[in-house]
Write a protein that holds these residues in place. Structure first.
Motif, PDB file in Angstrom:
ATOM      1  N   ASN A 682       1.112  -1.199   0.411  1.00 62.58           N
ATOM      2  CA  ASN A 682       0.029   0.038   0.079  1.00 62.58           C
ATOM      3  C   ASN A 682       0.731   1.105   0.070  1.00 62.58           C
ATOM      4  O   ASN A 682       0.355   2.427  -0.548  1.00 62.58           O
ATOM      5  CB  ASN A 682      -1.075  -0.144   1.493  1.00 62.58           C
ATOM      6  CG  ASN A 682      -1.999  -0.639   1.235  1.00 62.58           C
ATOM      7  OD1 ASN A 682      -2.955  -0.667   0.461  1.00 62.58           O
ATOM      8  ND2 ASN A 682      -1.827  -2.470   1.596  1.00 62.58           N
ATOM      9  N   SER A 683       1.824   1.142   0.001  1.00 68.12           N
ATOM     10  CA  SER A 683       2.775   2.355   0.608  1.00 68.12           C
ATOM     11  C   SER A 683       3.515   3.161  -1.019  1.00 68.12           C
ATOM     12  O   SER A 683       3.583   3.877  -1.666  1.00 68.12           O
ATOM     13  CB  SER A 683       3.626   1.916   1.247  1.00 68.12           C
ATOM     14  OG  SER A 683       5.017   1.034   0.894  1.00 68.12           O
ATOM     15  N   THR A 684       3.818   2.078  -2.135  1.00 66.35           N
ATOM     16  CA  THR A 684       4.054   2.466  -3.289  1.00 66.35           C
ATOM     17  C   THR A 684       3.345   1.718  -4.331  1.00 66.35           C
ATOM     18  O   THR A 684       3.791   2.220  -5.720  1.00 66.35           O
ATOM     19  CB  THR A 684       5.883   1.702  -3.366  1.00 66.35           C
ATOM     20  OG1 THR A 684       5.787   0.279  -2.915  1.00 66.35           O
ATOM     21  CG2 THR A 684       6.487   2.827  -2.234  1.00 66.35           C
TER      22      THR A 684
END
Length: 809
Positions: A682-684
């Motif tokens: 979910n971060s990148t």
């Protein structure tokens, strides 16, 4: 025999003459045990042959007269033994000859002289190398080959903090086959010796006994697997016939049994519990006696005349010709006395079998331990018990019994300073001059080379097995698996001196002293701790010599080796290894450019034809027919393929929360991977598996990656750990000398060589420089009719293919 004596009188020893840089040669002499090789030229029969020169041997490298290893440019090897600690120089030759005379494989030997830069190095024993030529001469072929270089390699299990193959050195491309020698060790632990060549082992026991060899079974030997069977080849027989490895002579050897070290060999008990094996061993000992008062005395006379004058020019030899004559005369006399003694040995019946045993308070010792042992089979004259306290050298004691029908007993007083104690049982029949130990490998210098044995401990913390949570095992490839175990107790647990059994047939993991598992800690049981430790952050314990343990029982044993607790190991075991090795390794989701990458972490090709992906919404994407993944290769499927040659993924993925499953063509689930907002994806929008050996179902084993990721390329930080190699003839066989072959390897460098059946190198076979390919060669009219070997050697191992040439075709 008179003809032989005349021949050796008239013959002259072959001479190996070498040239080397004097300074490099001196440096080599002064720096033993460092693996140094220097370039040299071997002058042989008017030919100058490039080679390298190195020291060989163990403790003998510290002697003034060195043993040498000459490696020839064409792949040949010349091994020269100095035999400096044997003043007769002939004990190794005689010992190896006896094995061959019984009809079993052993290296050939001959005596030669050696000179460097025109200066004599004296008389040497040239001993045959155990390699493809040795295999061809003895009717076997390429297979896993391990040399026992230390008594730890006597087919004994090791503690979890020691490599499972300790004392065993892989030879000739055998490193990839460590799992096989581990399986052999585990088989011996279970009492199953069916994969060992029984007659070779019994003959080795007989020769060991005859020549009074103190370590010929438990050190200085080879184990070679070929066609599903393990063969035994003897090596280094110089510390025999009354001679010690330090060079001291014991004149009493002729009337000593010489059987003691048989009891320290990991396979001995299983063989000697069988009455037929004991009868066969008796027969082999009788044949050895016939050799010792038959052929061997005449051989000593021949060697005496062959070597006595040559030794006058040996700069390292410390005896006069007259003294050498005396040494040979003593050896001849000893042979006759030894033969007479051997004929008095009668091993009689098979060994008693331990049925059960108990050690009181073994989980937490009190002031006294009470040991009981129940035996089946012949009634022993006595039962020894070997005791090691706190890992110190073992001490021999006797067990006792109150009446004929009772069990054998021993009471041990526990001192305040005792933290743990180990025991070995040694029942001995009146007809046997040595005990047959349990466990079979017994103790031999426990203080320097500890080996697992039943015992007792002073607990450092409680042990409540019910609080251990057993996770699903992780399949990491053909020869590697990992089983995570978590301590969910609120306090630490002590598994010191306990052991796990798992798999089918069972492998073992033995814990040594002071092994505490913290609350909440996850530790890992594995088949290869060295490999698994590179990829798992927690503590890793191995090496269990068994296959993937899914579906088997995990059994926890107490320090006395008795049952304590068990669990069922879950996890699907219906997938063949070629399918179970396909794992997800990189994902891009939620960014409109979704893709999924698969990796084959196995050692064989996987056919993905008609497999299909499915997400949590039941969307399906089918993999095209004919799709295959080679070992160590990737497959990437894209929602929007960047070109026609890329694979299609027929749905998009949810980057916040989704599930992706892969099924084979019959609908069997290969894997199911689910992620949520807490995952690094979910971060990148892209995440990759940190290691191909990690459990892909754990978020902690994935790492976020910047756009565009590495689709179609190896993930950051991955290491290549799996390997395979194969060569197959693809043309007509027999042929007229023109042929083609295909090859596959998972690693470089790769080399192909053509040999004839005598082991002579015919030619190198140029390869295209790729990991797989087809090669054509034409030797029509240039090589005679016969059988030839195509030998493919790579960093991954080696393989061979046979070629028959008929010139009239």
């Amino acid at each position: 025999m008179i003809g032989i004596i005349i021949f050796v009188l008239l013959s002259q020893l072959p001479c190996y003459s070498l040239s080397a840089d004097p300074q490099e040669l001196e440096y080599l002499r002064e720096h033993p045990h460092q693996g140094i090789e220097i370039p040299a030229i071997l002058h042989l029969e008017s030919m100058d042959i490039p080679c390298t020169l190195a020291l060989r041997g163990g403790t003998s490298q510290g002697c003034s007269k060195k043993s040498w290893h000459i490696s020839l440019e064409d792949g040949g090897h010349i091994l020269l033994n100095a035999q400096f600690r044997d003043p007769s120089l002939i004990r190794n030759t005689l010992g190896l000859y006896m094995t061959r005379a019984l009809g079993f494989p052993a290296p050939l030997t001959e005596f030669v002289t050696l000179e460097f830069n025109g200066f004599s190095e004296g008389v040497y024993e040239h001993v045959e190398r155990v390699d493809r030529l040795f295999y061809a001469r003895n009717g076997t072929g390429f297979g896993a080959l391990y040399k026992n270089v230390d008594t730890a390699g006597r087919l004994v299990c090791q503690y979890a903090d020691t490599c499972g193959t300790a004392g065993l050195e892989p030879k000739i491309d055998s490193q990839p086959y460590a799992c096989r020698i581990l399986e052999l060790i585990e088989s011996c632990r279970r009492g199953d010796v069916s994969s060992l060549n029984e007659n070779e082992i019994l003959a080795a026991m007989a020769v060991n006994t005859a020549i009074w060899d103190r370590d010929g079974l438990i050190k200085n030997c080879y184990f070679h697997q070929y066609a599903g069977q393990w063969h035994f080849y003897p090596w280094d027989r110089d510390a025999t016939f009354g001679n010690s490895w330090q060079g001291f002579y014991d004149s009493t050897w002729t009337t000593q049994s010489g059987l003691h070290d048989i009891g320290y060999f990991g396979a001995s008990r299983a063989f000697l519990e069988n009455p037929e094996s004991v009868i066969a061993l008796d027969e082999y000992i009788d044949q050895c006696a016939s050799l010792m008062d038959g052929e061997l005395p005449a051989m000593v006379d021949s060697f005496n005349m062959l070597l006595r004058n040559e030794l006058c020019y040996d700069p390292y030899y410390e005896y006069t010709p007259v003294q050498f004559d005396s040494l040979c005369l003593v050896l001849k006399t000893d042979l006759l006395e030894r033969a007479a003694y051997l004929r008095t040995l009668n091993l009689g019946s098979s060994s008693p079998v331990p049925v059960s045993w108990s050690i009181s308070n073994c989980m937490d010792m009190e002031n006294e331990l009470h040991i009981e042992l129940e035996l089946a089979g012949p009634e022993p004259e006595t039962v020894f018990i070997l005791v090691s306290i706190n890992g110190n050298y073992e001490i021999w004691h006797y067990m006792h019994k109150s009446n004929r029908n009772s069990c054998w007993e021993y009471d041990f007083e526990v001192a305040d300073t005792t933290h743990f104690v180990n025991f070995v049982f040694g029942p001995r029949l009146s007809s046997l001059p040595f005990p047959i130990f349990f466990p079979s490998w017994a103790m031999r210098g426990y203080d320097s080379r500890p080996s697992p044995c039943p015992g007792a401990r002073a607990a450092l913390a409680p042990l409540e097995p019910a609080y251990f949570i057993i996770h699903e095992p992780v399949w990491c490839g053909e020869n590697l698996w990992v089983l995570p175990v978590t301590n969910e107790n609120s306090s630490q647990q002590d598994i010191s001196h306990c052991s796990f059994l798992l798999g089918e047939p069972s492998g073992s993991i033995f814990f040594s002293d002071s092994v505490l598992i913290s609350s909440g800690e996850t530790f890992y049981l594995t088949s290869n701790a060295a490999q698994a430790s590179s990829f798992y952050g927690g503590r890793v314990f191995g090496d269990a010599g068994t296959s993937f343990p899914s579906g088997s029982q995990l059994i926890l044993q107490d320090p006395s080796w008795n049952y304590l607790h068990s669990w069922h190991i879950t996890g699907a075991d219906s997938l063949p290894p070629g399918e179970a090795d396909i794992i997800p390794c990189e994902i891009s989701a939620g960014a409109g450019e979704d893709w999924i990458e698969l990796y084959n972490r196995g050692s064989g090709e996987a056919d993905l034809s008609s497999w299909y992906f499915m997400d949590s919404s039941k969307n399906v994407s089918i993999i095209p027919e004919g799709t295959r993944i080679a070992p160590g290769q990737l497959y990437t499927a894209w929602e929007n393929p960047p070109g026609q040659t890329f694979n299609q993924l027929d749905f998009s993925l949810n980057g916040l929360e989704d599930t992706l499953s892969l099924f084979n063509s019959t609908g069997t689930e290969i894997f199911k991977l689910g992620w949520s907002e807490s995952w690094p994806l979910n971060s990148t929008g892209i995440m990759y598996l940190i290691s191909p050996l990690h459990d892909y179902n754990l978020a902690a084993h994935w790492q976020a990656e910047d756009t565009p990721g590495t689709p179609g390329e190896s993930n950051p930080g991955w290491k290549g750990i799996f390997s395979s190699v194969e060569v197959n003839l693809s043309s007509q066989n027999p042929s007229n000398g023109a042929f083609s072959f295909t090859y596959t390897s998972s690693s470089t460098p790769i080399e192909a060589i053509l040999y004839d059946m005598s082991g002579r190198r015919i030619a190198g076979l140029p390869l295209p420089g790729t990991l797989t390919g087809t090669v054509s060669a034409d030797f029509s009219g240039t090589i005679p009719s016969g059988i030839y070997i195509i030998y493919l050697r790579t960093a991954a191992g080696a393989d061979t293919a046979c070629l028959t040439v008929l010139n009239e075709i």
